[in-house]
Design a protein around this motif. Sequence first.
Motif, PDB file in Angstrom:
ATOM      1  N   ALA A  43      48.795  98.619 -16.354  1.00 56.07           N
ATOM      2  CA  ALA A  43      48.796  99.166 -14.771  1.00 56.07           C
ATOM      3  C   ALA A  43      49.243 100.439 -14.775  1.00 56.07           C
ATOM      4  O   ALA A  43      49.971 100.989 -15.121  1.00 56.07           O
ATOM      5  N   LEU A  44      48.228 101.106 -13.814  1.00 53.57           N
ATOM      6  CA  LEU A  44      48.197 102.621 -13.549  1.00 53.57           C
ATOM      7  C   LEU A  44      49.214 103.048 -12.685  1.00 53.57           C
ATOM      8  O   LEU A  44      49.542 104.252 -12.695  1.00 53.57           O
ATOM      9  N   THR A  45      49.538 102.241 -11.748  1.00 55.14           N
ATOM     10  CA  THR A  45      50.303 102.892 -10.485  1.00 55.14           C
ATOM     11  C   THR A  45      51.420 101.797 -10.315  1.00 55.14           C
ATOM     12  O   THR A  45      51.504 100.663 -10.799  1.00 55.14           O
ATOM     13  N   ASP A  46      52.281 102.144  -9.341  1.00 50.97           N
ATOM     14  CA  ASP A  46      53.507 101.290  -9.102  1.00 50.97           C
ATOM     15  C   ASP A  46      53.067 100.029  -8.399  1.00 50.97           C
ATOM     16  O   ASP A  46      53.474  98.816  -8.727  1.00 50.97           O
ATOM     17  N   LYS A  47      52.009  99.954  -7.526  1.00 52.39           N
ATOM     18  CA  LYS A  47      51.357  98.813  -6.895  1.00 52.39           C
ATOM     19  C   LYS A  47      50.802  98.011  -8.076  1.00 52.39           C
ATOM     20  O   LYS A  47      51.177  96.560  -7.933  1.00 52.39           O
ATOM     21  N   LEU A  77      51.353  93.146 -21.790  1.00 53.43           N
ATOM     22  CA  LEU A  77      51.361  94.368 -20.874  1.00 53.43           C
ATOM     23  C   LEU A  77      52.201  95.574 -21.553  1.00 53.43           C
ATOM     24  O   LEU A  77      52.796  95.571 -22.189  1.00 53.43           O
ATOM     25  N   GLU A  78      51.705  96.845 -21.006  1.00 52.38           N
ATOM     26  CA  GLU A  78      52.064  98.184 -21.327  1.00 52.38           C
ATOM     27  C   GLU A  78      53.123  98.186 -20.544  1.00 52.38           C
ATOM     28  O   GLU A  78      53.189  98.641 -19.386  1.00 52.38           O
ATOM     29  N   TYR A  79      54.691  98.339 -21.098  1.00 52.04           N
ATOM     30  CA  TYR A  79      55.631  98.266 -20.359  1.00 52.04           C
ATOM     31  C   TYR A  79      56.274  99.773 -20.322  1.00 52.04           C
ATOM     32  O   TYR A  79      57.401  99.972 -19.497  1.00 52.04           O
ATOM     33  N   MET A  80      55.756 100.698 -21.433  1.00 51.96           N
ATOM     34  CA  MET A  80      56.458 101.782 -21.353  1.00 51.96           C
ATOM     35  C   MET A  80      56.036 103.096 -20.470  1.00 51.96           C
ATOM     36  O   MET A  80      56.426 104.111 -20.861  1.00 51.96           O
ATOM     37  N   ASN A  81      55.398 102.927 -19.579  1.00 50.35           N
ATOM     38  CA  ASN A  81      54.974 103.839 -18.227  1.00 50.35           C
ATOM     39  C   ASN A  81      54.406 105.005 -19.086  1.00 50.35           C
ATOM     40  O   ASN A  81      54.462 106.120 -18.876  1.00 50.35           O
ATOM     41  N   LYS A  82      53.421 104.711 -20.010  1.00 49.40           N
ATOM     42  CA  LYS A  82      52.685 105.861 -20.494  1.00 49.40           C
ATOM     43  C   LYS A  82      51.441 105.933 -19.907  1.00 49.40           C
ATOM     44  O   LYS A  82      51.012 105.522 -19.143  1.00 49.40           O
ATOM     45  N   ASN A  83      50.789 107.406 -20.210  1.00 47.88           N
ATOM     46  CA  ASN A  83      49.542 107.674 -19.606  1.00 47.88           C
ATOM     47  C   ASN A  83      48.413 106.967 -20.190  1.00 47.88           C
ATOM     48  O   ASN A  83      48.611 105.882 -21.051  1.00 47.88           O
ATOM     49  N   LEU A  84      47.255 107.134 -19.476  1.00 49.50           N
ATOM     50  CA  LEU A  84      46.183 106.012 -19.986  1.00 49.50           C
ATOM     51  C   LEU A  84      45.924 106.164 -21.290  1.00 49.50           C
ATOM     52  O   LEU A  84      45.808 105.218 -22.070  1.00 49.50           O
ATOM     53  N   LYS A 100      46.388 103.826 -26.817  1.00 50.72           N
ATOM     54  CA  LYS A 100      46.821 103.756 -28.347  1.00 50.72           C
ATOM     55  C   LYS A 100      47.840 102.475 -28.714  1.00 50.72           C
ATOM     56  O   LYS A 100      47.687 102.001 -29.534  1.00 50.72           O
ATOM     57  N   SER A 101      48.685 102.378 -27.514  1.00 53.24           N
ATOM     58  CA  SER A 101      49.661 101.176 -27.763  1.00 53.24           C
ATOM     59  C   SER A 101      48.850  99.723 -28.011  1.00 53.24           C
ATOM     60  O   SER A 101      49.064  98.907 -28.827  1.00 53.24           O
ATOM     61  N   ALA A 102      47.666  99.820 -26.955  1.00 58.41           N
ATOM     62  CA  ALA A 102      46.996  98.494 -27.002  1.00 58.41           C
ATOM     63  C   ALA A 102      46.244  98.346 -28.481  1.00 58.41           C
ATOM     64  O   ALA A 102      46.211  97.411 -29.107  1.00 58.41           O
ATOM     65  N   GLU A 103      46.007  99.422 -29.161  1.00 56.04           N
ATOM     66  CA  GLU A 103      45.287  99.321 -30.446  1.00 56.04           C
ATOM     67  C   GLU A 103      46.246  98.479 -31.623  1.00 56.04           C
ATOM     68  O   GLU A 103      45.840  97.860 -32.327  1.00 56.04           O
ATOM     69  N   ARG A 104      47.566  98.765 -31.169  1.00 57.51           N
ATOM     70  CA  ARG A 104      48.487  98.342 -32.301  1.00 57.51           C
ATOM     71  C   ARG A 104      48.454  96.449 -32.101  1.00 57.51           C
ATOM     72  O   ARG A 104      48.751  95.953 -33.367  1.00 57.51           O
TER      73      ARG A 104
END
Length: 411
Positions: A326-330, A351-358, A363-367
Amino acid sequence: MIQKPRGTEDLFGDKAKQYLALELIIRNIAENFNFNEIKTPMFESSDLFKSNVGESTDIVTKEMYNFLDKKNRELTLRPEGTVPTVRAIIENKLYIQENLPLKLFYFSKMFRYERPQKGRMREFSQFGVEVFGPNSPELDSELISFCFMILNSIGLKNYKLNINYIVTNEERKKYIVELKKYLSSKKLCDDCATRINTNLLRVLDCKIDRHQFDDIIDMKDFLSEEDKKFYNELKRNIKNIGIEFIEDKKLVRGLDYYTGLVYEIVDQDGITIIGGGRYNNLVEKMANINLQASGFGVGMERLLISLDNQNISLFESYKLDAFLIALTDKAKALSNILLFMLRNSNLKVDLEYMNKNLKSAFKSAERYNPKSIIIIGDNEIKENVVIIKNQDTKKEEKVSFDKIVDYLKKG
């Protein structure tokens, strides 16, 4: 930093999955054999073990975790599973005729203060089976076949069954006389020198002196006709179902309550992974109730070691169906709804929870190695779509909210 106690381990990741898979396989087999589960307390009165495991056994003399509660009652962390199970069936009157044969199993944590080494921990897990009622070679054959079904079901190879028959009653007294004569010529360790006068059969179980006893007199030569008949029928039964065995005249197991048949299954590295036998006098000793019994225990950690040594995995590593960025707060506000919808459709998602850039989020997804990555931002919310990137083809597609589940399930 405070670390875990010596002789314990943290179970996580693939090892935790392997343990769970092993337990589920064994539970399914127990159900096929018509066994019911029992759970006993993790701690019991110390006297329960001292009186019934054997006062001269290593477990009682060296290995029990004893402590006093606030009223100075001496309690012990459970070092083995049979005696607590017998206590439970006596206390809850499970021994009534209508319940027999009573077929029970348990998965329990055990605690013994031993020198930690591979396959020998201070906290360990055990699967145990206990049957109360019949004194039957057919039953013992069934229990041994239960052991082999476990090992065959998990694909373990190169293990062997060792069996013996412990002499009992008046015949045992005659054997003891001859055994003392035999041992008098041996140089024994300090513990065994004491055991000669306290509990002679424990000498045969000694890790230090056992190698000296290859020519020891055979208990089978002292068996009563009734015991010989039982033992011969047992051997014939397991041969008939294709189970091979080795007769080990030194095998007595490490607990005093065993009577008659005893057995161990040893893996290719010499580790005992299953041990059991018959204990016909234990219930009577504890409650003056004449009730024969037989059972076995499986060291779960030892079995996991054997599986690892033979490169056997009991579980399939799974891929996430999707990983959501998710890229934005909305978009983050909407992500919980999407996660619920997808998981409710039996899809594995995270879900990517760590507020990382795209870039970092990818990279998180690759894990997690997902099949697809779902990207959602403010523009996608306006269009009522998400972007789904297929990780195999690397193609991206816009998919409307109401079509996401179907799209992911089609792969």
